[in-house]
Design a protein around this motif. Structure first.
Motif, PDB file in Angstrom:
ATOM      1  N   LYS A   3       0.840  -1.192   0.000  1.00 19.79           N
ATOM      2  CA  LYS A   3       0.000   0.000   0.000  1.00 19.79           C
ATOM      3  C   LYS A   3       0.881   1.250   0.000  1.00 19.79           C
ATOM      4  CE  LYS A   3      -4.071   1.489   2.537  1.00 19.79           C
ATOM      5  NZ  LYS A   3      -4.788   1.304   3.785  1.00 19.79           N
ATOM      6  N   THR A   4       0.537   2.220  -0.872  1.00 20.10           N
ATOM      7  CA  THR A   4       1.330   3.453  -0.933  1.00 20.10           C
ATOM      8  C   THR A   4       0.883   4.415   0.161  1.00 20.10           C
ATOM      9  OG1 THR A   4       1.289   3.149  -3.288  1.00 20.10           O
ATOM     10  CG2 THR A   4       2.136   5.265  -2.510  1.00 20.10           C
ATOM     11  N   ASN A   6       0.914   8.192   1.289  1.00 15.45           N
ATOM     12  CA  ASN A   6       1.194   9.544   0.801  1.00 15.45           C
ATOM     13  C   ASN A   6       0.765  10.563   1.850  1.00 15.45           C
ATOM     14  OD1 ASN A   6       1.511  11.911  -0.544  1.00 15.45           O
ATOM     15  ND2 ASN A   6       0.468  11.252  -2.417  1.00 15.45           N
ATOM     16  N   GLN A   7       1.733  11.110   2.551  1.00 16.40           N
ATOM     17  CA  GLN A   7       1.428  12.041   3.643  1.00 16.40           C
ATOM     18  C   GLN A   7       0.945  13.403   3.134  1.00 16.40           C
ATOM     19  OE1 GLN A   7       1.177  11.060   6.569  1.00 16.40           O
ATOM     20  NE2 GLN A   7       2.563   9.337   6.901  1.00 16.40           N
ATOM     21  N   ARG A   8       1.088  13.638   1.813  1.00 18.33           N
ATOM     22  CA  ARG A   8       0.661  14.930   1.274  1.00 18.33           C
ATOM     23  C   ARG A   8      -0.849  15.120   1.380  1.00 18.33           C
ATOM     24  NH1 ARG A   8       3.669  15.146  -4.380  1.00 18.33           N
ATOM     25  NH2 ARG A   8       3.234  12.941  -4.139  1.00 18.33           N
ATOM     26  N   ALA A   9      -1.559  14.013   1.591  1.00 13.90           N
ATOM     27  CA  ALA A   9      -3.016  14.102   1.731  1.00 13.90           C
ATOM     28  C   ALA A   9      -3.402  14.959   2.937  1.00 13.90           C
ATOM     29  CB  ALA A   9      -3.606  12.704   1.888  1.00 13.90           C
ATOM     30  N   TRP A  10      -2.479  15.110   3.878  1.00 11.09           N
ATOM     31  CA  TRP A  10      -2.753  15.947   5.051  1.00 11.09           C
ATOM     32  C   TRP A  10      -3.050  17.394   4.656  1.00 11.09           C
ATOM     33  CZ3 TRP A  10      -4.034  14.253   9.620  1.00 11.09           C
ATOM     34  CH2 TRP A  10      -3.608  12.991  10.023  1.00 11.09           C
ATOM     35  N   PHE A  11      -2.517  17.832   3.503  1.00 12.57           N
ATOM     36  CA  PHE A  11      -2.764  19.209   3.064  1.00 12.57           C
ATOM     37  C   PHE A  11      -4.247  19.448   2.773  1.00 12.57           C
ATOM     38  CE2 PHE A  11       1.808  19.124   2.084  1.00 12.57           C
ATOM     39  CZ  PHE A  11       2.175  20.269   2.778  1.00 12.57           C
ATOM     40  N   LEU A  12      -4.991  18.354   2.518  1.00 14.22           N
ATOM     41  CA  LEU A  12      -6.432  18.487   2.253  1.00 14.22           C
ATOM     42  C   LEU A  12      -7.177  18.972   3.497  1.00 14.22           C
ATOM     43  CD1 LEU A  12      -6.948  15.222   0.190  1.00 14.22           C
ATOM     44  CD2 LEU A  12      -6.902  17.550  -0.688  1.00 14.22           C
ATOM     45  N   VAL A  13      -6.579  18.747   4.664  1.00  9.82           N
ATOM     46  CA  VAL A  13      -7.218  19.154   5.916  1.00  9.82           C
ATOM     47  C   VAL A  13      -6.963  20.636   6.206  1.00  9.82           C
ATOM     48  CG1 VAL A  13      -7.477  18.505   8.357  1.00  9.82           C
ATOM     49  CG2 VAL A  13      -6.703  16.813   6.715  1.00  9.82           C
TER      50      VAL A  13
END
Lengths: 291, 90
Positions: A3-4, A6-13
């Motif tokens: 499973k990949t 991707n911590q960049r998803a935190w920017f969506l918050v």
């Protein structure tokens, strides 16, 4: 397959964080800062330490308002919850009558708070109000502007009129979600009406009733507009609840420091109560999921 | 930022809270928290126990201000003991 991550998803918050920061975190920080300082205007502040907290906690003003608030919320819950259940049980289950009932029950909820206060202010007047005039004609002494007991009765009646339908609608939704198989089984067992309510309807409504109690408690605990319009907190201080007292302090007297300390203590109490209710709701949800 | 009326003690207070939240997040990433049922009979994670500790500390401080004529450090010591008990048994 790996499973990949991707911590960049935190920017969506980020948008939510910014919104919460500006709408609650920054104002809350400001209130904390004000509560330890005194101000004489001109954006000048002087450090006073715990003085405002000491003054408030050792004076009767805060405790009196807190006592009145607790009494008011307790009375409201004691009346509105059973009455709401009773109304929900009496409502038609289907057909056009059910729709009419639902619309009628929703009407008081649509009326703005200050309008409700004004309606009851006129309704209770002894010279022109239907309630006040009728009571006067019956020889009953009633004056919500001068008598503390009359003011309390009017404020409670107003809140019951405004909000019982919310409890009734929630209870009605809970009742409608009960599968008919339960009622059929009760009929086969020749269960009494009370037994059906006690062992089928009430347990099945438990979740929505907890929500109703939470909503009504929180709303009654921060009540401001309706009693302010109706009585202005009087006669004397008899209907001065926490939020009315807070506004008097913050805007009437412009005592920013004491008002900030007051609101933080008010906030702590609300936080505690909300946490207790939240925990109870989560526990019930988990119990129901297991059952 | 003048309108926010910042002072050093209040700034330190918020820095401490932020540091706690940040530290707890790091701790959770390194050692994920496991739910348990303690003396209160409710399921709690590490974050819940921190919340209960902070909320309880607020009330302990208020009770100290209202009831005791002594420096506030006393309340801080009680808060420490309370937080330890919460993390240990709740």
């Amino acid at each position: 397959m790996e499973k990949t991550v991707n911590q960049r998803a935190w920017f969506l918050v980020l948008p939510v964080l910014v919104l919460v920061a500006f709408s609650s975190v920054i104002p809350m920080m400001t209130v904390v800062n004000y509560s330890f300082q005194d101000s004489f205007g001109g954006n000048e502040f002087f450090w006073v330490g715990l003085e405002w907290y000491q003054e408030l906690l050792r004076s009767g003003r805060l405790w009196d308002a807190f006592g009145r608030q607790l009494l008011f919320s307790s009375i409201i819950l004691a009346i509105e919850i059973p009455l709401g259940i009773l109304v929900a049980l009496s409502m038609p289950k289907k057909g056009w009558a059910a729709s009419v009932c639902l619309v009628l029950m929703a009407l008081p909820l649509l009326i703005p708070y200050n309008v409700v206060g004004t309606i009851w202010q006129v309704f209770g007047r002894a010279d022109i109000g239907l309630l006040g005039r009728t009571l006067s004609d019956l020889g009953i002494s009633y004056n919500y502007a001068q008598n503390a007991f009359d003011a309390w009765v009017t404020v409670i009646a107003m809140d019951v009129w405004h909000w019982t339908s919310l409890v009734a609608l929630l209870a009605y939704a809970g009742l409608r979600s009960i599968p008919s198989a339960y009622y059929q089984a009760a009929e086969i067992d020749q269960a009494s009406r009370w037994s059906v309510f006690r062992y089928i309807e009430l347990p099945k409504m438990r979740g929505v009733l907890i929500i109703a109690i939470l909503l009504r408690f929180m709303d009654s605990f921060m009540i401001y507009t309706e009693p302010f319009v109706l009585t202005g907190g009087g006669p004397g201080n008899s209907t001065t609840f926490l939020s009315i007292d807070l506004v008097k302090m913050a805007l009437g007297q412009f005592d920013l420091g004491p008002a900030a300390a007051f609101s933080l203590m008010y906030f702590l109490v609300i936080l505690l109560i909300s946490y207790v209710f939240y925990t109870v709701m989560i526990t019930i949800d988990k119990d129901e999921a297991k059952a | 930022m003048d309108w926010m009326a910042w002072t050093l003690p209040t700034a330190l207070f918020f820095i401490a809270i932020a540091a706690m939240l940040f530290g707890m997040s790091l701790l959770h990433m390194k050692y994920p928290s496991v739910a348990r049922i303690g003396v209160l009979g409710i399921e709690t994670m590490r974050g819940d126990r921190l919340f209960i500790s902070l909320l309880g500390s607020g009330f302990i401080n208020l009770a100290w201000i209202g009831l005791v004529d002594a420096p506030q450090y006393g309340a801080l010591i009680i808060c420490g003991i309370f937080a330890f008990c919460v993390f240990r048994w709740v």
